[in-house]
Design a protein around this motif. Structure first.
Motif, PDB file in Angstrom:
ATOM      1  N   GLY A  41      22.837  -0.980  27.173  1.00  0.00           N
ATOM      2  CA  GLY A  41      22.373   0.185  26.294  1.00  0.00           C
ATOM      3  C   GLY A  41      22.112  -0.429  25.025  1.00  0.00           C
ATOM      4  O   GLY A  41      21.632  -1.503  24.907  1.00  0.00           O
ATOM      5  N   ALA A  42      22.468   0.494  23.982  1.00  0.00           N
ATOM      6  CA  ALA A  42      22.003  -0.116  22.682  1.00  0.00           C
ATOM      7  C   ALA A  42      22.264  -1.424  21.997  1.00  0.00           C
ATOM      8  O   ALA A  42      21.919  -1.992  21.120  1.00  0.00           O
ATOM      9  N   ARG A  43      23.343  -2.190  22.716  1.00  0.00           N
ATOM     10  CA  ARG A  43      24.259  -3.158  22.172  1.00  0.00           C
ATOM     11  C   ARG A  43      23.490  -4.503  22.862  1.00  0.00           C
ATOM     12  O   ARG A  43      23.817  -5.623  22.318  1.00  0.00           O
ATOM     13  N   HIS A  44      22.455  -4.363  23.505  1.00  0.00           N
ATOM     14  CA  HIS A  44      21.795  -5.478  24.013  1.00  0.00           C
ATOM     15  C   HIS A  44      20.587  -5.708  22.936  1.00  0.00           C
ATOM     16  O   HIS A  44      19.519  -5.019  22.726  1.00  0.00           O
ATOM     17  N   SER A  45      20.732  -7.042  21.996  1.00  0.00           N
ATOM     18  CA  SER A  45      19.856  -6.712  20.710  1.00  0.00           C
ATOM     19  C   SER A  45      18.638  -7.629  21.070  1.00  0.00           C
ATOM     20  O   SER A  45      17.902  -7.641  20.062  1.00  0.00           O
ATOM     21  N   GLU A  46      18.198  -8.157  22.193  1.00  0.00           N
ATOM     22  CA  GLU A  46      17.104  -8.759  22.478  1.00  0.00           C
ATOM     23  C   GLU A  46      15.892  -7.663  22.819  1.00  0.00           C
ATOM     24  O   GLU A  46      16.040  -7.054  23.664  1.00  0.00           O
ATOM     25  N   ASP A  47      14.729  -8.043  21.960  1.00  0.00           N
ATOM     26  CA  ASP A  47      13.773  -7.279  22.102  1.00  0.00           C
ATOM     27  C   ASP A  47      12.990  -7.655  23.975  1.00  0.00           C
ATOM     28  O   ASP A  47      13.343  -8.618  24.264  1.00  0.00           O
ATOM     29  N   GLY A  48      12.544  -6.740  24.422  1.00  0.00           N
ATOM     30  CA  GLY A  48      11.975  -6.886  25.504  1.00  0.00           C
ATOM     31  C   GLY A  48      11.515  -5.562  26.162  1.00  0.00           C
ATOM     32  O   GLY A  48      11.506  -4.521  25.480  1.00  0.00           O
ATOM     33  N   PRO A  49      10.843  -5.517  27.427  1.00  0.00           N
ATOM     34  CA  PRO A  49      10.118  -4.311  27.966  1.00  0.00           C
ATOM     35  C   PRO A  49      11.231  -3.329  28.392  1.00  0.00           C
ATOM     36  O   PRO A  49      12.332  -3.966  28.739  1.00  0.00           O
ATOM     37  N   PRO A  50      11.016  -2.226  28.874  1.00  0.00           N
ATOM     38  CA  PRO A  50      11.718  -1.239  29.328  1.00  0.00           C
ATOM     39  C   PRO A  50      12.370  -1.691  30.607  1.00  0.00           C
ATOM     40  O   PRO A  50      13.370  -1.534  30.928  1.00  0.00           O
ATOM     41  N   GLU A  52      12.855  -5.384  32.534  1.00  0.00           N
ATOM     42  CA  GLU A  52      12.658  -6.761  32.388  1.00  0.00           C
ATOM     43  C   GLU A  52      13.038  -7.540  33.582  1.00  0.00           C
ATOM     44  O   GLU A  52      14.291  -7.429  34.335  1.00  0.00           O
ATOM     45  N   GLN A  53      12.379  -8.798  34.156  1.00  0.00           N
ATOM     46  CA  GLN A  53      12.626  -9.608  34.831  1.00  0.00           C
ATOM     47  C   GLN A  53      13.230 -10.893  34.306  1.00  0.00           C
ATOM     48  O   GLN A  53      12.340 -11.449  33.483  1.00  0.00           O
ATOM     49  N   VAL A  54      14.226 -11.192  34.408  1.00  0.00           N
ATOM     50  CA  VAL A  54      14.865 -12.484  34.096  1.00  0.00           C
ATOM     51  C   VAL A  54      15.672 -13.524  35.286  1.00  0.00           C
ATOM     52  O   VAL A  54      16.466 -12.977  35.748  1.00  0.00           O
ATOM     53  N   GLU A  55      14.946 -14.426  35.529  1.00  0.00           N
ATOM     54  CA  GLU A  55      15.721 -15.324  36.463  1.00  0.00           C
ATOM     55  C   GLU A  55      15.577 -14.789  37.887  1.00  0.00           C
ATOM     56  O   GLU A  55      16.814 -14.790  38.375  1.00  0.00           O
ATOM     57  N   GLY A  56      14.671 -13.838  37.976  1.00  0.00           N
ATOM     58  CA  GLY A  56      14.509 -13.106  39.319  1.00  0.00           C
ATOM     59  C   GLY A  56      15.742 -11.962  39.276  1.00  0.00           C
ATOM     60  O   GLY A  56      15.505 -11.159  40.662  1.00  0.00           O
ATOM     61  N   LEU A  57      15.958 -11.538  38.290  1.00  0.00           N
ATOM     62  CA  LEU A  57      16.895 -10.290  38.291  1.00  0.00           C
ATOM     63  C   LEU A  57      16.302  -9.095  37.426  1.00  0.00           C
ATOM     64  O   LEU A  57      15.698  -9.453  36.510  1.00  0.00           O
ATOM     65  N   THR A  58      16.522  -7.961  37.780  1.00  0.00           N
ATOM     66  CA  THR A  58      15.810  -6.670  37.231  1.00  0.00           C
ATOM     67  C   THR A  58      17.026  -6.161  36.470  1.00  0.00           C
ATOM     68  O   THR A  58      18.097  -5.783  36.714  1.00  0.00           O
ATOM     69  N   PHE A  59      16.456  -5.881  35.016  1.00  0.00           N
ATOM     70  CA  PHE A  59      17.251  -5.007  34.163  1.00  0.00           C
ATOM     71  C   PHE A  59      16.505  -4.148  33.382  1.00  0.00           C
ATOM     72  O   PHE A  59      15.379  -4.305  33.059  1.00  0.00           O
ATOM     73  N   HIS A  60      17.182  -2.935  33.658  1.00  0.00           N
ATOM     74  CA  HIS A  60      16.493  -1.773  32.756  1.00  0.00           C
ATOM     75  C   HIS A  60      17.129  -1.407  31.334  1.00  0.00           C
ATOM     76  O   HIS A  60      18.378  -1.920  31.219  1.00  0.00           O
ATOM     77  N   ARG A  61      16.410  -1.253  30.337  1.00  0.00           N
ATOM     78  CA  ARG A  61      16.738  -1.266  28.925  1.00  0.00           C
ATOM     79  C   ARG A  61      16.924   0.414  28.516  1.00  0.00           C
ATOM     80  O   ARG A  61      15.918   1.062  28.685  1.00  0.00           O
ATOM     81  N   VAL A  62      18.019   0.573  27.796  1.00  0.00           N
ATOM     82  CA  VAL A  62      17.916   1.770  27.060  1.00  0.00           C
ATOM     83  C   VAL A  62      18.006   1.434  25.584  1.00  0.00           C
ATOM     84  O   VAL A  62      18.990   0.921  25.253  1.00  0.00           O
ATOM     85  N   SER A  63      16.927   1.558  25.009  1.00  0.00           N
ATOM     86  CA  SER A  63      16.506   0.993  23.697  1.00  0.00           C
ATOM     87  C   SER A  63      17.033   2.075  22.655  1.00  0.00           C
ATOM     88  O   SER A  63      16.988   1.503  21.325  1.00  0.00           O
TER      89      SER A  63
END
Length: 414
Positions: A41-50, A52-63
């Motif tokens: 949610g909103a407390r993830h402070s790192e900019d990125g795409p909606p 995001e793939q990181v270390e082979g893991l998929t994360f959805h962002r609510v910006s």
């Protein structure tokens, strides 16, 4: 294949104990044959795409960053994340929602799960009202403290299953009147495949930062008040009366950085206290190689009595010698005299005496290193710990089938 959507405060690529635990959970679940994704949610402070793939893991962002006065702002944050969960669910079709503290994530996950007709698991890593007191951003008993506690109680009551990272948190929930039968333990763990033999001492690094032959007492982490680093600094003059070449290596930074540096500069042992500032994560292992005893002098409080830290486990996994204050969170991890040392909290003379004796008994350290590594392998290896989740997931899905419950995803997504 079972799909689990994890609702998170923040995640990789940010580095914290929270994100490292999440990474271990997601990768271990995936290795066990499940499909996993995360949403922040909103407390993830790192900019990125909606997405995001990181270390082979998929994360959805609510910006979306909510606005408004306190209380309304947090409720808007919950609703924004709830809507994001439902959007992901409409496309990816998870079988279970698994939210991780704080309670804002938990309430967003609970509300989404009820609307979607999905089983809901809530995991508590700390009581965030107590964490706020510990890091100086909150006051025990304040209105915000009580509201945060009340919100968490609502999430726990509504969840189909609850996990806590240690017995202290579970016991506190039971004492509040929650059903202990639905509260399981998922203790802090490590991925043992990431830890091999400890690297040799980095002599070049030692020379460059002024570290001698030791003994070297070290702390690597964030400088919060509850970590008790002021007590460790205060213990150094007394420790050096017994071991004149002893040094203290402090790696990291945080809210107490300036005060700790001032305290060290005024100490009679100031020349033996080395601050490095924050270092890149890829370099941390070099600094670990310089430390003889990793010290965790946490002050006694609700937070430190109820919550188990991750860093002592990582140190034991690397066959490092560990010394820590005798608070509840440490007692769940360390057996005094067997896997490490427990010394009195909030007591610099007691810390100095305990460490001096511990150094005198250095002949016991090889056995402690081995005992610590075995303890982590038996009780805190994610390859085994993940079975706790799998059993609960299977039980919830079986109950859902027996009750004839069906997902309502299509009807609630606008």
């Amino acid at each position: 294949m079972t799909r689990i959507l994890h609702v998170l405060d923040h995640s990789l690529p940010l580095h914290s104990g929270y994100t490292f635990r999440t990474r271990a959970i997601l990768k271990s679940l995936r290795a066990a044959g499940m499909e996993v994704r995360g949403i922040t949610g909103a407390r993830h402070s790192e900019d990125g795409p909606p997405i995001e793939q990181v270390e082979g893991l998929t994360f959805h962002r609510v910006s979306h960053i909510p606005s408004g006065p306190p209380g309304l702002r947090e409720w808007r944050e919950i609703e924004s994340l709830r809507k994001g969960i439902e959007r992901v669910a409409a496309d990816w079709r998870p079988d279970i929602l698994h939210a991780h503290s704080p309670a804002l994530c938990g309430m967003a996950g609970l509300r989404a799960a009820r609307r979607l007709g999905l089983p809901f698991v809530y995991e508590i890593r700390a009581f965030w009202e107590d964490a706020a007191v510990g890091n100086g951003t909150g006051r025990e008993g304040s209105l915000k403290y009580r509201l945060t506690r009340s919100l968490e109680n609502r999430v726990v009551a509504g969840a189909d299953a609850v996990f806590t990272i240690c017995a202290g948190l579970r016991d506190d929930l039971v004492a509040r009147g929650h059903d202990g039968a639905k509260i399981g333990l998922s203790p802090n763990g490590v991925d043992l495949t990431l830890f091999g033999d400890a690297p040799p001492r980095d002599g070049a690094l030692a020379e460059s930062i002024g570290i001698g032959s030791g003994p070297v007492i070290g702390f690597i982490g964030s400088f919060y008040d509850y970590e008790g680093l002021d007590d460790l600094i205060a213990a150094m003059p007394l420790l050096r009366e017994h071991h004149p070449t002893a040094q203290l290596l402090l790696v990291g930074g945080g809210p107490m950085d300036e005060a700790l540096r001032a305290q060290a500069a005024a100490s009679s042992a100031g020349e033996a206290i080395v601050f490095t500032g924050r270092v890149p994560h890829s370099e941390v292992e070099r600094y670990y190689s310089l430390v003889d005893v990793l010290a965790y002098p946490r002050k006694k409080s609700r937070l430190t009595d109820l919550v188990t830290p991750l860093k002592p486990l990582e140190a034991m996994a690397q066959q490092r010698i560990v010394a820590a204050s005798d608070v509840g969170g440490h007692r769940e991890l360390i057996e005094d005299g067997v896997t490490g040392l427990l010394f009195p909290p909030d007591d610099p003379p007691g810390i100095a005496t305990s460490l001096a004796r511990f150094i005198d008994e250095k002949y016991r350290w090889p056995g402690m290193r081995e005992a610590g590594r075995l303890h982590v392998a038996a009780n805190h290896d994610w390859a085994r710990n993940i079975d706790r989740y799998r059993a609960v997931y299977q039980d919830l899905l079986r109950k859902r089938v027996c009750r004839g419950r069906r997902s309502r995803i299509e009807r609630v997504i606008e």
